[in-house]
Design a protein around this motif. Sequence first.
Motif, PDB file in Angstrom:
ATOM      1  N   ARG A 420       0.830  -1.206   0.000  1.00 13.12           N
ATOM      2  CA  ARG A 420       0.000   0.000   0.000  1.00 13.12           C
ATOM      3  C   ARG A 420       0.867   1.259   0.000  1.00 13.12           C
ATOM      4  NH1 ARG A 420      -4.621   1.506   4.577  1.00 13.12           N
ATOM      5  NH2 ARG A 420      -5.238   3.508   3.688  1.00 13.12           N
ATOM      6  N   ILE A 421       1.929   1.247   0.802  1.00 12.55           N
ATOM      7  CA  ILE A 421       2.823   2.405   0.884  1.00 12.55           C
ATOM      8  C   ILE A 421       3.516   2.635  -0.462  1.00 12.55           C
ATOM      9  CG2 ILE A 421       4.984   3.234   1.917  1.00 12.55           C
ATOM     10  CD1 ILE A 421       3.995   1.921   4.555  1.00 12.55           C
ATOM     11  N   ALA A 422       3.966   1.550  -1.098  1.00 17.08           N
ATOM     12  CA  ALA A 422       4.612   1.686  -2.405  1.00 17.08           C
ATOM     13  C   ALA A 422       3.635   2.218  -3.445  1.00 17.08           C
ATOM     14  CB  ALA A 422       5.182   0.343  -2.851  1.00 17.08           C
ATOM     15  N   PHE A 423       2.388   1.750  -3.389  1.00 19.93           N
ATOM     16  CA  PHE A 423       1.343   2.222  -4.302  1.00 19.93           C
ATOM     17  C   PHE A 423       1.146   3.725  -4.138  1.00 19.93           C
ATOM     18  CE2 PHE A 423      -2.983   3.240  -5.483  1.00 19.93           C
ATOM     19  CZ  PHE A 423      -3.261   2.438  -6.584  1.00 19.93           C
ATOM     20  N   ASP A 424       1.001   4.167  -2.887  1.00 13.45           N
ATOM     21  CA  ASP A 424       0.773   5.587  -2.632  1.00 13.45           C
ATOM     22  C   ASP A 424       2.009   6.426  -2.940  1.00 13.45           C
ATOM     23  OD1 ASP A 424      -1.814   5.119  -1.901  1.00 13.45           O
ATOM     24  OD2 ASP A 424      -1.496   5.323   0.257  1.00 13.45           O
ATOM     25  N   SER A 425       3.183   5.855  -2.713  1.00 10.09           N
ATOM     26  CA  SER A 425       4.417   6.584  -3.016  1.00 10.09           C
ATOM     27  C   SER A 425       4.526   6.850  -4.513  1.00 10.09           C
ATOM     28  CB  SER A 425       5.628   5.779  -2.539  1.00 10.09           C
ATOM     29  OG  SER A 425       6.828   6.446  -2.852  1.00 10.09           O
ATOM     30  N   LEU A 426       4.212   5.849  -5.317  1.00  5.72           N
ATOM     31  CA  LEU A 426       4.238   6.043  -6.764  1.00  5.72           C
ATOM     32  C   LEU A 426       3.199   7.092  -7.166  1.00  5.72           C
ATOM     33  CD1 LEU A 426       4.730   3.276  -9.403  1.00  5.72           C
ATOM     34  CD2 LEU A 426       3.216   5.192  -9.867  1.00  5.72           C
ATOM     35  N   GLN A 427       2.043   7.062  -6.509  1.00  2.63           N
ATOM     36  CA  GLN A 427       0.994   8.049  -6.805  1.00  2.63           C
ATOM     37  C   GLN A 427       1.482   9.463  -6.514  1.00  2.63           C
ATOM     38  OE1 GLN A 427      -1.726   6.974  -8.155  1.00  2.63           O
ATOM     39  NE2 GLN A 427      -3.109   8.724  -8.135  1.00  2.63           N
ATOM     40  N   ILE A 428       2.210   9.617  -5.417  1.00  2.08           N
ATOM     41  CA  ILE A 428       2.746  10.928  -5.057  1.00  2.08           C
ATOM     42  C   ILE A 428       3.760  11.401  -6.101  1.00  2.08           C
ATOM     43  CG2 ILE A 428       4.290  12.079  -3.397  1.00  2.08           C
ATOM     44  CD1 ILE A 428       2.728  10.545  -1.181  1.00  2.08           C
ATOM     45  N   HIS A 429       4.520  10.469  -6.671  1.00  2.00           N
ATOM     46  CA  HIS A 429       5.483  10.812  -7.716  1.00  2.00           C
ATOM     47  C   HIS A 429       4.798  11.195  -9.030  1.00  2.00           C
ATOM     48  CE1 HIS A 429       8.512   8.949  -5.095  1.00  2.00           C
ATOM     49  NE2 HIS A 429       9.437   9.433  -5.889  1.00  2.00           N
ATOM     50  N   GLY A 430       3.515  10.826  -9.177  1.00  2.63           N
ATOM     51  CA  GLY A 430       2.811  11.134 -10.416  1.00  2.63           C
ATOM     52  C   GLY A 430       3.397  10.378 -11.592  1.00  2.63           C
ATOM     53  N   GLY A 431       3.303  10.971 -12.773  1.00  2.00           N
ATOM     54  CA  GLY A 431       3.786  10.324 -13.984  1.00  2.00           C
ATOM     55  C   GLY A 431       5.273  10.020 -13.936  1.00  2.00           C
ATOM     56  N   ALA A 432       6.035  10.838 -13.227  1.00  2.00           N
ATOM     57  CA  ALA A 432       7.482  10.621 -13.128  1.00  2.00           C
ATOM     58  C   ALA A 432       7.783   9.281 -12.457  1.00  2.00           C
ATOM     59  CB  ALA A 432       8.131  11.755 -12.342  1.00  2.00           C
ATOM     60  N   GLY A 433       6.956   8.898 -11.511  1.00  2.00           N
ATOM     61  CA  GLY A 433       7.171   7.653 -10.792  1.00  2.00           C
ATOM     62  C   GLY A 433       6.967   6.421 -11.652  1.00  2.00           C
ATOM     63  N   TYR A 434       6.260   6.588 -12.749  1.00  2.00           N
ATOM     64  CA  TYR A 434       5.984   5.472 -13.665  1.00  2.00           C
ATOM     65  C   TYR A 434       7.149   5.222 -14.614  1.00  2.00           C
ATOM     66  CZ  TYR A 434       2.904   2.313 -16.280  1.00  2.00           C
ATOM     67  OH  TYR A 434       2.339   1.202 -16.855  1.00  2.00           O
ATOM     68  N   THR A 435       8.124   6.099 -14.588  1.00  2.00           N
ATOM     69  CA  THR A 435       9.317   5.937 -15.426  1.00  2.00           C
ATOM     70  C   THR A 435      10.436   5.300 -14.607  1.00  2.00           C
ATOM     71  OG1 THR A 435      10.389   8.043 -14.856  1.00  2.00           O
ATOM     72  CG2 THR A 435       8.672   8.103 -16.563  1.00  2.00           C
ATOM     73  N   TYR A 436      11.460   4.823 -15.306  1.00  2.00           N
ATOM     74  CA  TYR A 436      12.614   4.233 -14.636  1.00  2.00           C
ATOM     75  C   TYR A 436      13.579   5.294 -14.097  1.00  2.00           C
ATOM     76  CZ  TYR A 436      11.544  -0.581 -16.038  1.00  2.00           C
ATOM     77  OH  TYR A 436      10.957  -1.823 -16.184  1.00  2.00           O
ATOM     78  N   ASP A 437      13.236   6.556 -14.302  1.00  3.41           N
ATOM     79  CA  ASP A 437      14.107   7.628 -13.817  1.00  3.41           C
ATOM     80  C   ASP A 437      14.110   7.711 -12.294  1.00  3.41           C
ATOM     81  OD1 ASP A 437      14.690   8.296 -16.415  1.00  3.41           O
ATOM     82  OD2 ASP A 437      13.154   9.856 -16.549  1.00  3.41           O
ATOM     83  N   TYR A 438      13.028   7.244 -11.673  1.00  2.00           N
ATOM     84  CA  TYR A 438      12.910   7.311 -10.213  1.00  2.00           C
ATOM     85  C   TYR A 438      12.904   5.898  -9.627  1.00  2.00           C
ATOM     86  CZ  TYR A 438      11.938  12.286 -10.487  1.00  2.00           C
ATOM     87  OH  TYR A 438      12.049  13.641 -10.708  1.00  2.00           O
ATOM     88  N   ASP A 439      13.491   5.774  -8.463  1.00  2.00           N
ATOM     89  CA  ASP A 439      13.628   4.461  -7.822  1.00  2.00           C
ATOM     90  C   ASP A 439      12.291   3.846  -7.434  1.00  2.00           C
ATOM     91  OD1 ASP A 439      16.594   3.829  -7.422  1.00  2.00           O
ATOM     92  OD2 ASP A 439      16.481   5.902  -6.729  1.00  2.00           O
TER      93      ASP A 439
END
Length: 584
Positions: A420-439
């Motif tokens: 759940r935390i990882a899901f929400d963390s990616l959501q906070i990153h927005g579209g950038a989080g869906y790329t390999y640019d962010y961990d």
Amino acid sequence: MIENNYFLQNEDLVQHFEFLIDWEEIVNAFELGFLDKQEYDKTGKEEFSMAPASKEEALEFYKSVLESAGELAGIEISPIVQKMDIEGLKYKEGKVEFPQVMINAVNKVKEAGILPYSIGRKHGGLGLPCSVQAMLMEIFSRADGSLAIALGCMNLAETIERFGSEEMVETYVPKMAAGELCGAMALTEPNYGSDLPNLQTRAIKGEDGVWRITGAKRFITHGCGFADKPSIILTLARTGSPTSGARGLSFFLVKSEDVYIAGIEKKMGLHCSPTCEVVYEDTPGILVGEEGYGLVKYSMAMMNGARLSIAGQAMGIGMAAYGEAKKYAEEREQFGKKIQNIPAVRKMLELMDREIIAMRAILQEASRSIDLYHWKSERWKEQGMDEREIKKEESIKKWEKLANLFTPLSKYYITEQANRIAFDSLQIHGGAGYTYDYDISRIYRDVRITNIYEGTTQLQVVAAIGGIVTGLSAKGILRQYLDEEMNSFSPSKELSENREKLERSHELYLSLENGENKDEVAFELVESATRVIIGVVLERGLKKLDGTAREKRADLVRAYNLDSSALLEYNKIRIENKKTKVLA
């Protein structure tokens, strides 16, 4: 990845070590009169040279290991994990090739002397209690889940130490402690995942007295070994008839050079953790312990340890996800302000914050329960005490029952919340989080397996429900535990009300006569019990803090128990509705 010391700069982890863990009881149970130090004074054996002579020495040693691990994981390893993930594993003609950067990382852990963290001192290990081992698993998993799994597999020697013959122990365990051998658990088969009583891999004893195994195992982590280090594969195989069920299964030690690695899985995450298909063709195996106890005794003991390790792994990956979310929210600006100041984002971060302390609370309580029964009983056995007499000892019985309950609870709860935390963390990153640019994209992929392997969440519920139902009976062990712990402090109104809701849900659950109806709401009762247990552990810890630290933690604990209040009410209604439908 955030780069800092993953122990010293983790406020809650340091609080646990410095204030929240009762080291008096842990050290007394684990070191048992500082027997290893006495052995060193008596014999001068080098393997006991680091054994502590007092609680203070023990804590100094434990802390030095954690600080070193925190530095390694957070400063030296975290910058290379993205490269490890991208490069991944390569398979060709039965051989698995690991990225050199990962091999270097494991070698750094070995050179630091931290590698054999769960192996006994007499065999060259560090001899650390489970409470410290859980912290180490969290620290290394925060850097990278694949790396932590590799280290964990190299520590599977504990199973051999506990159940192997003297010759087997002396042959293999020191080599594992030295990092010369890896370990692997081979339980699952292509057609039998969690249905272990029906697996079909066969072991037949020849006229020469050698057991030979034929069959295939799937999803076997490090069945190939690690780099140039072969594995000893702890294998569950059928020695009884095809229909003999669990009692027809035995446990074997098999060398990886005697099997064929037919392939490795191409996975969405954990790209540097080899998940192998292992083929046995008249493969020689060495029987571990007694024939017929492979599942009911040896594999179950190994799986319980593995489940707690996965809970620690998920704890670390969840912590990584939270750290990345917090960092991104502090830096990212939208609508003229940092996104951490946007109410919807702030709400998500606050939920992560309190769930992180809750996850660590149940992990450490499960570890405590193991330290207070398993290690104590193992020490007594080493001293020549009869195993049957040990099992009669009241404190051993109490903590063994609690360990058997807290282990599946921690595995279920921590892995679900980490996802759940990882899901929400990616959501906070927005579209950038869906790329390999962010961990966070790697973290999100890596954490997804944690509530699946070593028994899915649904199987953890099956494993825990009996202990909760009987444990909350009039003289049940869980009732005794909750009463004793809550009597040691003044429970909040929220916690007391949550306990009452749990009691009501338990009554309603018992009133459901049909087994299938109970199964449908078993999760609701398990979730309710878990959150009450965590609430108790969190509030108990408040009395050990003062000043600003206490105030900050008290706010998180109260918010957690308020969250629990809503969930427990919901779960109670779900169980009530099931009863109403049954009566209709």
